[in-house]
Each structure stands twice: as C-alpha cells, then as structure tokens.
Design an enzyme around this catalytic site. Sequence first.
Site, PDB file in Angstrom:
ATOM      1  N   ALA A 191       0.650  -1.138   0.717  1.00  0.00           N
ATOM      2  CA  ALA A 191      -0.322  -0.307   0.143  1.00  0.00           C
ATOM      3  C   ALA A 191       0.966   1.130  -0.111  1.00  0.00           C
ATOM      4  O   ALA A 191       2.173   0.980   0.709  1.00  0.00           O
ATOM      5  CB  ALA A 191      -1.238  -0.544   1.167  1.00  0.00           C
ATOM      6  N   GLU A 219       3.478  -6.465   7.370  1.00  0.00           N
ATOM      7  CA  GLU A 219       2.930  -4.906   7.711  1.00  0.00           C
ATOM      8  C   GLU A 219       3.219  -4.810   9.040  1.00  0.00           C
ATOM      9  O   GLU A 219       2.976  -3.433  10.190  1.00  0.00           O
ATOM     10  CB  GLU A 219       1.820  -5.062   7.587  1.00  0.00           C
ATOM     11  CG  GLU A 219       0.728  -5.363   6.346  1.00  0.00           C
ATOM     12  CD  GLU A 219       0.399  -5.788   5.048  1.00  0.00           C
ATOM     13  OE1 GLU A 219       0.205  -5.844   4.261  1.00  0.00           O
ATOM     14  OE2 GLU A 219       0.781  -6.592   5.629  1.00  0.00           O
ATOM     15  N   GLU A 243      -1.417  -9.181  -1.227  1.00  0.00           N
ATOM     16  CA  GLU A 243      -3.344  -9.555  -1.300  1.00  0.00           C
ATOM     17  C   GLU A 243      -3.836  -8.986  -2.180  1.00  0.00           C
ATOM     18  O   GLU A 243      -5.198  -9.819  -2.773  1.00  0.00           O
ATOM     19  CB  GLU A 243      -3.494  -8.027   0.070  1.00  0.00           C
ATOM     20  CG  GLU A 243      -3.320  -8.972   1.437  1.00  0.00           C
ATOM     21  CD  GLU A 243      -3.417  -7.222   2.168  1.00  0.00           C
ATOM     22  OE1 GLU A 243      -3.967  -7.688   3.252  1.00  0.00           O
ATOM     23  OE2 GLU A 243      -2.752  -6.824   2.453  1.00  0.00           O
ATOM     24  N   GLY A 281      -0.270  -4.631   0.521  1.00  0.00           N
ATOM     25  CA  GLY A 281      -2.170  -4.757  -0.229  1.00  0.00           C
ATOM     26  C   GLY A 281      -1.009  -5.513  -1.596  1.00  0.00           C
ATOM     27  O   GLY A 281      -2.408  -6.550  -2.242  1.00  0.00           O
TER      28      GLY A 281
END
Length: 259
Positions: free
Chosen positions: A67, A133, A113, A110
């Site tokens: 992200a 993360e 993901e 992300g």
Amino acid sequence: MTPEYIIIHQQAQPHIAHVQLNRPKELNALNLQLMQELRDALKMLDEDENTRVIVLSGNEKAFAAGADIRQMAGKTAIDMFNTDQFSTWDAIKKIKTPMIAAVSGFALGGGCELAMLCDMIVASETARFGQPEIKIGVMPGAGGTQRLTRAVGKALAMEMVLTGRFITAAEARQAGLINSVVPQELYLQEAFRLAAVVAEMSPLAVKMAKEAVLRAFDSTLEEGLHFERKNFYLLFASDDQKEGMQAFIDKRTPVFTGK
C-alpha cells in the site's frame, strides 16, 4: 477519463484483457486512486461479453510492493473508517470474470493481497511474496490474514504475518499459494497461455465454476455442495451446455458463445 495509474489492453489476445499496474517509480504501491481506477476497469471488463479472462500484472520489478504508506501514515482510526478504502477491494471480489495475476518481483502487503484476490497466480522466479505490515506497526487489512491462511495453512501464514518474512516463488508454489513458476522472461507469456486455455471454455460455465469454488471458503461443506449443484443444474439452460455435449458426441471441438 484515461486512467493515470493503470494501463488497459482490452483485447490483448482474443477474449483476454490485460490490466497493468503503472506506478513504476513507486513499485506500483497501491494508493487510493490506483485501486479506484482498477476497480472501475475490472467492472467495465466484467460487463464486456468479449472478455472471458483478465490478466493482471505489474512490471518485472514489482507486481505491487504494498500500500502507499505515505498516504496512510498520518491518518487516524476515524479517518480510515471514513475513507473506507477496502470498499474497492470488496467490489473487485465480486468480479465474475476469472482473473489471473502475473507476478514478477515484489508482491508485498497489499500487493500480495491483491494477487490473492485473483483466481490464479503465475509467478516469475524473481517473485517474492510477503505480508510485512507488522514491521511498520500494523497488520494486513485487505485479506492477508484470511486468504493467506486458507492458501498456505496456519503455520506458514503465522510466520509470514508475525515476522514479515518474504517467501520465494518456489516456496509459494510448494505451499500452494501460486499455480506455477517460470523464468522472468516468460511470466507474462505463461499467464496468457493459462488465460487462453480458460478462454476456450464456456464463459457461463467458467463464471459459475469460479463462483462455486469461492463459495467453498465461505460456507459449510453441505452449503457448498448445495450451491455447486444449483449452478450445475442451471448450466443445462444454456446453449453452451448443448453445444459442448453434442461436440463431445460428434468428436469435434465445441464453439462456445456464452449463451
């Protein structure tokens, strides 16, 4: 409007669309605008009768390195709640057209993901998957604790999520996270090869089969079997079922129309 952070090749090959993440300087970090553009592009392609499979890629260095941390660093919990950034992910989850992630380089946070949100993953030998993360004081928030655990099991998922360790493409293949590993120069070619095989099948049957497989993660065995049976029966209302079975009897290649 022309998207800023993705490139859409609507007919990259017959019945196959290619969507490429395009923030190369940021290693395709997933900011809000990119995810909104991706959601809109996938919804458009999902409604296109000529698109039977979607290939999603980044570049050789990174599928997506995570992200956009700069966009989130100063946010409060209320800011995050009001932004509702995961609504775009929920919309992508509803795409009926099969999606194949073509991953080279980093697929982290992300990015990992997003790859797992696709239905199959083809990886370059250089691919690295991870949920780091924890190293910045948070945890996965777009499915990393759930889809990763379902894909690779509790032990490896715990290790990746709690330590932030990256795994190689070979480890990911052995763990069941991805479908195949190929040399870097072939990863897109292999993704399109797999997409072409799927694109030859009945589009209706493919979408219903995808829906049934995904239901296995959200229901009991009994509920999943009931859902599978319903979709199986429903396909007997299609022209593709008649064509497919008659072609088998006639010993010829079926011509599917998606009707």
